[in-house]
Design a protein around this motif. Structure first.
Motif, PDB file in Angstrom:
ATOM      1  N   GLU A 132      46.701  70.147 -11.790  1.00  0.00           N
ATOM      2  CA  GLU A 132      46.891  70.106 -10.336  1.00  0.00           C
ATOM      3  C   GLU A 132      46.325  71.355  -9.672  1.00  0.00           C
ATOM      4  N   LEU A 133      46.557  72.526 -10.310  1.00  0.00           N
ATOM      5  CA  LEU A 133      46.059  73.770  -9.725  1.00  0.00           C
ATOM      6  C   LEU A 133      44.540  73.733  -9.601  1.00  0.00           C
ATOM      7  N   LYS A 134      43.875  73.309 -10.661  1.00  0.00           N
ATOM      8  CA  LYS A 134      42.415  73.244 -10.624  1.00  0.00           C
ATOM      9  C   LYS A 134      41.953  72.247  -9.572  1.00  0.00           C
ATOM     10  N   SER A 135      42.675  71.128  -9.523  1.00  0.00           N
ATOM     11  CA  SER A 135      42.319  70.094  -8.562  1.00  0.00           C
ATOM     12  C   SER A 135      42.420  70.619  -7.134  1.00  0.00           C
ATOM     13  N   VAL A 136      43.516  71.348  -6.841  1.00  0.00           N
ATOM     14  CA  VAL A 136      43.687  71.928  -5.510  1.00  0.00           C
ATOM     15  C   VAL A 136      42.568  72.938  -5.244  1.00  0.00           C
ATOM     16  N   GLY A 137      42.182  73.672  -6.299  1.00  0.00           N
ATOM     17  CA  GLY A 137      41.114  74.648  -6.144  1.00  0.00           C
ATOM     18  C   GLY A 137      39.787  74.005  -5.802  1.00  0.00           C
ATOM     19  N   TYR A 138      39.515  72.842  -6.388  1.00  0.00           N
ATOM     20  CA  TYR A 138      38.255  72.148  -6.119  1.00  0.00           C
ATOM     21  C   TYR A 138      38.255  71.513  -4.734  1.00  0.00           C
ATOM     22  N   ASN A 139      39.297  70.761  -4.427  1.00  0.00           N
ATOM     23  CA  ASN A 139      39.298  69.999  -3.176  1.00  0.00           C
ATOM     24  C   ASN A 139      40.731  69.706  -2.733  1.00  0.00           C
ATOM     25  N   GLN A 140      41.163  70.450  -1.719  1.00  0.00           N
ATOM     26  CA  GLN A 140      42.547  70.307  -1.265  1.00  0.00           C
ATOM     27  C   GLN A 140      42.837  68.909  -0.728  1.00  0.00           C
ATOM     28  N   HIS A 141      41.871  68.378   0.020  1.00  0.00           N
ATOM     29  CA  HIS A 141      42.128  67.091   0.686  1.00  0.00           C
ATOM     30  C   HIS A 141      42.256  65.966  -0.330  1.00  0.00           C
ATOM     31  N   ALA A 142      41.326  65.975  -1.307  1.00  0.00           N
ATOM     32  CA  ALA A 142      41.374  64.936  -2.337  1.00  0.00           C
ATOM     33  C   ALA A 142      42.677  65.031  -3.124  1.00  0.00           C
ATOM     34  N   SER A 143      43.114  66.279  -3.418  1.00  0.00           N
ATOM     35  CA  SER A 143      44.350  66.457  -4.187  1.00  0.00           C
ATOM     36  C   SER A 143      45.536  65.919  -3.412  1.00  0.00           C
ATOM     37  N   LYS A 144      45.526  66.177  -2.103  1.00  0.00           N
ATOM     38  CA  LYS A 144      46.623  65.711  -1.262  1.00  0.00           C
ATOM     39  C   LYS A 144      46.642  64.182  -1.252  1.00  0.00           C
ATOM     40  N   TYR A 145      45.439  63.622  -1.143  1.00  0.00           N
ATOM     41  CA  TYR A 145      45.324  62.170  -1.094  1.00  0.00           C
ATOM     42  C   TYR A 145      45.792  61.547  -2.406  1.00  0.00           C
ATOM     43  N   ALA A 146      45.585  62.308  -3.502  1.00  0.00           N
ATOM     44  CA  ALA A 146      46.003  61.799  -4.811  1.00  0.00           C
ATOM     45  C   ALA A 146      47.498  61.979  -5.029  1.00  0.00           C
ATOM     46  N   GLY A 147      48.179  62.545  -4.056  1.00  0.00           N
ATOM     47  CA  GLY A 147      49.627  62.639  -4.149  1.00  0.00           C
ATOM     48  C   GLY A 147      50.144  63.976  -4.646  1.00  0.00           C
ATOM     49  N   MET A 148      49.259  64.957  -4.757  1.00  0.00           N
ATOM     50  CA  MET A 148      49.726  66.270  -5.198  1.00  0.00           C
ATOM     51  C   MET A 148      50.196  67.072  -3.985  1.00  0.00           C
ATOM     52  N   SER A 149      51.164  67.973  -4.248  1.00  0.00           N
ATOM     53  CA  SER A 149      51.613  68.827  -3.161  1.00  0.00           C
ATOM     54  C   SER A 149      50.764  70.091  -3.139  1.00  0.00           C
ATOM     55  N   VAL A 150      49.854  70.163  -2.157  1.00  0.00           N
ATOM     56  CA  VAL A 150      48.946  71.306  -2.079  1.00  0.00           C
ATOM     57  C   VAL A 150      49.738  72.593  -1.851  1.00  0.00           C
ATOM     58  N   LYS A 151      50.730  72.511  -0.958  1.00  0.00           N
ATOM     59  CA  LYS A 151      51.503  73.713  -0.624  1.00  0.00           C
ATOM     60  C   LYS A 151      52.230  74.270  -1.840  1.00  0.00           C
ATOM     61  N   ARG A 152      52.883  73.365  -2.593  1.00  0.00           N
ATOM     62  CA  ARG A 152      53.631  73.815  -3.751  1.00  0.00           C
ATOM     63  C   ARG A 152      52.690  74.474  -4.757  1.00  0.00           C
ATOM     64  N   ASN A 153      51.510  73.886  -4.920  1.00  0.00           N
ATOM     65  CA  ASN A 153      50.564  74.425  -5.880  1.00  0.00           C
ATOM     66  C   ASN A 153      50.026  75.794  -5.473  1.00  0.00           C
ATOM     67  N   ILE A 154      49.816  75.976  -4.171  1.00  0.00           N
ATOM     68  CA  ILE A 154      49.335  77.282  -3.704  1.00  0.00           C
ATOM     69  C   ILE A 154      50.377  78.349  -3.996  1.00  0.00           C
ATOM     70  N   VAL A 155      51.644  78.048  -3.666  1.00  0.00           N
ATOM     71  CA  VAL A 155      52.708  79.029  -3.910  1.00  0.00           C
ATOM     72  C   VAL A 155      52.819  79.301  -5.407  1.00  0.00           C
ATOM     73  N   LEU A 156      52.793  78.229  -6.199  1.00  0.00           N
ATOM     74  CA  LEU A 156      52.926  78.370  -7.650  1.00  0.00           C
ATOM     75  C   LEU A 156      51.810  79.234  -8.230  1.00  0.00           C
ATOM     76  N   ALA A 157      50.572  78.996  -7.781  1.00  0.00           N
ATOM     77  CA  ALA A 157      49.443  79.765  -8.297  1.00  0.00           C
ATOM     78  C   ALA A 157      49.624  81.244  -7.996  1.00  0.00           C
ATOM     79  N   MET A 158      50.063  81.567  -6.775  1.00  0.00           N
ATOM     80  CA  MET A 158      50.236  82.975  -6.415  1.00  0.00           C
ATOM     81  C   MET A 158      51.398  83.602  -7.194  1.00  0.00           C
ATOM     82  N   VAL A 159      52.446  82.818  -7.430  1.00  0.00           N
ATOM     83  CA  VAL A 159      53.596  83.345  -8.169  1.00  0.00           C
ATOM     84  C   VAL A 159      53.204  83.663  -9.611  1.00  0.00           C
TER      85      VAL A 159
END
Lengths: 348, 319
Positions: free
Chosen positions: A216-243
Motif C-alpha cells: 500500500e505504501l508503494k502504491s500511494v507513493g506511485y499514484n495517490q488517486h489510483a490507490s484511493k480508488y482501489a480502496g486504500m486509505s491514503v491518509k493512513r498510509n502517509i501517517v504510517l510512512a512518516m511514523v
C-alpha cells in the motif's frame, strides 16, 4: 533494451566515480597530490582494524537514517526531518539510559524502544499535517529539526542536568558498547549497534517487499488517486510512512546516545547524520540493500577523511564536497540516462 | 525602564537581526514564485558569508571604508554564479529540486571551509577589520522620539533591506517581467503557450535568489559574525525560507515575517534585560519562528498556499 533495474545500478556507480574524479581534480587544482590524498583516505578508513572499526561505527547511524529517508521516499514523501528525529531519539535514549536502573535485558531494549518512539512521534506530526491538511512535509520537517535542536539543548541544560553542557554517561546496563568488539578493533568505538542497523535493513526490506502495508505504501507513493480508488486509505498510509520513517531515524539517534558517545552534548548545530542520510538513501536507490552499501561508502569516506589532513595535508572537508557532488549527479540521473542512451544509439 | 528606552534597545537590535533574513527571503520569494523550490538558501548564504569575509580581509587595505560595500556586491555576484548549479540541476536536468537544494547546502559549506583551511591554514578566518558600523541617519535621527528609536545607532543595511523589499514587490507585481515570473510559477504550460520562455525565467529567478542569498549571507557575516567558519551560518537560511512561507510567498509578507523573526531572535539575545521577558525560558523565543511557521502552514494563522507549479520540473510537451 536495458531495463530500469540496470540503470538503477549504473547511475549510482557512475555518480560515485564522477564524484571521486571531481574530488581528484579539486585536489589537483588546489595543489595537492590526489593519489596521496586518496591513499590517505583509504588508509584512514581501512588501514588497520581500528580504522575499520571506526568506519563501521560511522556506518551504523547512516544505515538507519538512510533507511528512514528511503522508507518515506518509497511512499512519495521527503523526510528532511531525519535530523530532528535523530536528535529526539538520541535525547530519549540518553534520558532512559541515565535516569533509571534495570537489568540489561530490560534497560537496553527499553532505551532503544523509547528512542524509536520519540523519533516516530517527531515524524507523526508532519505526517498528520500532510494527511489531514495537505501541508508540505518538507517545510514542516525542516522546522521540526530546529524545534528539536533547541528543545533538546534546553532539556539537557534544565531538566537532565543543572545547567551543564552535557548529560551524565548512561548506565552500563543501557549501553551498546562492547568490550569484545572494541578489543577486536584496537579500541575503536565500534559497538553492537551495527547488528541492530542491519536487522533494521532486513525489516525495511520485509515491510516494503513482503507485506500488505509495504504494498500500500508503494502504491500511494506511485499514484495517490489510483490507490484511493482501489480502496486504500491514503491518509493512513502517509501517517504510517512518516511514523515508521521517524522510528528508524530515532533509532539512529540511539546508536549515538547508547553506543558511540554514551551521553548527549548541548550543540549549536546539527550532527548532520540525518542530512547525510538523504545522500545515503538517494545513492542506495531507496532500497534496503542499496542503503546498507551506500551507508558503508559514506561511513568510509567520512572516517577516512579524518586521516587526510595529517597524511596528505588535504582538508577533510574535501569529502563533504565529494558527497555534495555525488548527490547532484544522482539527482540529475535524468541527464546521465540521456547520455548513456545517446552513446548506445550511436553504437548501433 | 521606560517604554521609549525599551523600544530603543529592542528595535535597532530587531532590525539588525532581520536584515540578512529579509535579503535572503526576498531571493527565496523570486525563486519559489517562478516554481523552483529553494532549500539551498542556507548554502547560498554560506557562500555569501564566505566570499564577503574573504574579500573584506583581502582588500581592506586597498578599499578602506568602502570595503564592506564592495564585499557584499562581490558576494552577491559570486553567489549568483554559484546558484546557477541549482538552476542547471533543477531546471535543465530535471533533478528533484529539494535534493538539489540539499546538495547546494553541503557543497557551499564544504567548499567554504575547504578553501578557508587552504588559504588561512585554520578552520576559521581572522576577524575582519572593516565591518559595517552603526550610524545615525542624518536629519531623520533628529526627529523627536521616533528618530531615537528608528534612526539612531542603526545599520544602513537594515534600511537597504526594507527598501529592496518594496522594490521586489514593484518588480513582481507591477512589471511585465514580474507577471511572467508569477505565471511561470503558477502554470508553466499556460505561460509557455503564451510565448514566455519558462526555462529562461526560472534560470533568472534562481540566479536572483542566489544574488539575494549572497547579499544576506555577507551582510550577516559583516554585521553579526565578523569572521567565517563552519558555524557562521547555522540555520539563518532555513529561517529565511520560513519567512518566505510565513509571508505567503509575497515580498512584503516575507519582509514582515523576517522582521518578526529578527525581533524574536533579538528578544532571545537581549531578553534578559527586559522585565517581563527575563523569566521566559530562552528556548521559547528560539523556537518561536519555527512553531509559528508550522501553525501558519496548518492554517491556524491564515492559510499559506504555495505557487501551484512550485517544485515541479517543467517538461515541454507534457500535460
Amino acid at each position: 533494451m536495458h531495463s530500469n533495474k540496470w540503470f538503477n545500478i549504473l547511475v549510482p556507480i557512475i555518480s560515485v566515480i564522477i564524484g571521486l574524479l571531481s574530488g581528484a581534480i579539486i585536489m589537483l587544482v588546489s595543489g595537492y597530490n590526489p593519489i596521496q590524498g586518496y591513499v590517505a583516505l583509504f588508509n584512514g578508513a581501512f588501514g588497520d582494524l581500528y580504522f575499520f572499526g571506526e568506519t563501521i561505527r560511522q556506518t551504523t547511524p547512516y544505515i538507519l537514517t538512510g533507511l528512514a529517508i528511503a522508507f518515506a521516499f518509497r511512499a512519495g514523501l521527503f523526510n528532511i526531518g531525519a535530523e530532528g528525529q535523530v536528535i529526539v531519539g538520541w535525547l530519549a535514549a540518553v534520558w532512559i539510559g541515565t535516569s533509571m536502573e534495570a537489568p540489561m535485558y530490560i534497560h537496553l531494549p527499553l532505551a532503544l524502544f523509547v528512542a524509536a518512539l520519540a523519533g516516530a512521534f517527531w515524524g507523526f506530526i508532519p505526517g498528520l499535517l500532510k494527511a489531514r491538511l495537505g501541508v508540505h512535509e518538507v517545510i514542516v520537517t525542516i522546522m521540526m529539526n530546529y524545534i528539536a535542536l533547541y528543545s533538546a539543548n534546553a532539556i539537557i541544560r534544565r531538566v537532565l542536568t543543572d545547567s551543564a553542557d552535557k548529560t551524565e554517561t548512561i548506565a552500563s546496563s543501557a549501553s551498546l558498547a562492547s568490550e569484545w568488539l572494541e578489543g577486536l578493533t584496537y579500541f575503536s568505538r565500534m559497538h553492537y549497534g551495527i547488528m541492530i542497523a542491519l536487522f533494521a535493513a532486513v525489516i525495511m526490506w520485509f515491510i516494503i517487499e513482503r507485506t500488505n502495508i509495504g504494498y500500500e505504501l508503494k502504491s500511494v507513493g506511485y499514484n495517490q488517486h489510483a490507490s484511493k480508488y482501489a480502496g486504500m486509505s491514503v491518509k493512513r498510509n502517509i501517517v504510517l510512512a512518516m511514523v515508521i520513517s521517524g522510528a528508524f531515524a530515532g533509532l539512529a539517534g540511539s546508536m549515538e546516545g547508547l553506543g558511540t558517545y554514551g551521553n548527549m552534548t548541548v550543540s549549536s548545530g546539527f550532527s548532520n547524520i540525518g542530512f547525510d542520510g538523504i545522500a545515503v538513501a538517494l545513492l542506495g536507490a531507496n532500497t534496503a540493500i542499496g542503503v546498507v552499501l551506500a551507508a558503508f561508502l559514506f561511513g568510509a569516506l567520512k572516517v577516512g577523511a579524518l586521516n587526510m589532513p595529517t597524511h596528505a595535508g588535504v582538508p577533510n572537508e574535501l569529502v563533504d564536497i565529494i558527497i555534495a557532488l555525488i548527490i547532484f549527479f544522482v539527482a540529475s540521473s535524468y541527464i546521465i540516462r540521456w547520455i548513456i542512451l545517446r552513446f548506445k544509439k550511436e553504437e548501433k | 525602564m521606560g517604554v521609549i528606552e525599551l523600544l530603543q534597545s529592542i528595535i535597532p537590535t530587531a532590525l539588525f537581526y532581520s536584515a540578512p533574513l529579509i535579503f535572503t527571503a526576498l531571493g527565496g520569494v523570486f525563486s519559489e514564485r517562478s516554481g523552483v523550490v529553494n532549500i539551498g538558501l542556507e548554502g547560498l548564504m554560506v557562500m555569501g558569508a564566505f566570499v564577503g569575509i574573504v574579500f573584506n580581509l583581502t582588500f581592506a587595505d586597498v578599499l578602506g571604508a568602502w570595503t564592506p560595500w564592495v564585499s557584499i556586491i562581490v558576494a552577491m555576484i559570486v553567489s549568483a554564479l554559484f546558484s546557477i548549479i541549482h538552476a542547471v540541476a533543477s531546471v535543465s536536468f530535471r533533478a528533484d529540486q529539494v535534493v538539489s537544494g540539499v546538495a547546494i547546502n553541503f557543497l557551499a559549506l564544504g567548499l567554504g571551509v575547504f578553501l578557508t583551511k587552504q588559504w588561512y591554514d585554520k578552520g576559521q578566518t581572522d576577524m575582519v577589520s572593516q565591518p559595517f558600523y552603526t550610524t545615525d541617519i542624518p536629519l531623520l535621527a533628529d526627529i523627536p522620539i521616533i528618530g531615537s528609536i528608528f534612526f539612531e545607532g542603526i545599520y544602513i543595511t537594515s534600511y537597504v533591506a526594507i527598501i529592496l523589499a518594496f522594490f521586489a514587490w514593484y518588480v513582481l507585481y507591477k512589471t511585465p517581467f514580474g507577471l511572467r515570473l508569477r505565471a511561470v510559477g503558477e502554470h508553466p504550460m499556460a505561460a509557455d503557450t503564451n510565448g514566455i520562455h519558462v526555462y529562461k525565467i526560472r534560470y533568472i529567478a534562481v540566479i536572483i535568489s542566489g544574488a539575494m542569498g549572497g547579499l544576506g549571507g555577507s551582510v550577516f557575516a559583516l554585521t553579526i559574525a565578523l569572521n567565517f567558519s563552519h558555524a557562521t551560518i547555522v540555520g539563518q537560511g532555513f529561517m529565511a525560507l520560513a519567512a518566505v512561507i510565513f509571508g505567503k510567498w509575497h515580498p512584503l509578507g516575507a519582509m514582515g515575517a523576517a522582521l518578526f523573526f529578527g525581533f524574536a531572535q533579538s528578544l532571545s539575545v537581549i531578553g534578559a534585560g527586559i522585565p517581563f521577558l527575563a523569566d521566559v525560558p530562552q528556548v521559547f523565543l528560539l523556537i518561536a519562528p519555527y512553531v509559528l511557521t508550522i501553525l501558519a502552514l496548518a492554517g491556524f494563522i491564515g492559510r499559506a498556499e504555495a505557487p501551484r507549479g512550485n517544485g515541479v520540473p517543467y517538461i515541454k510537451g507534457s500535460r
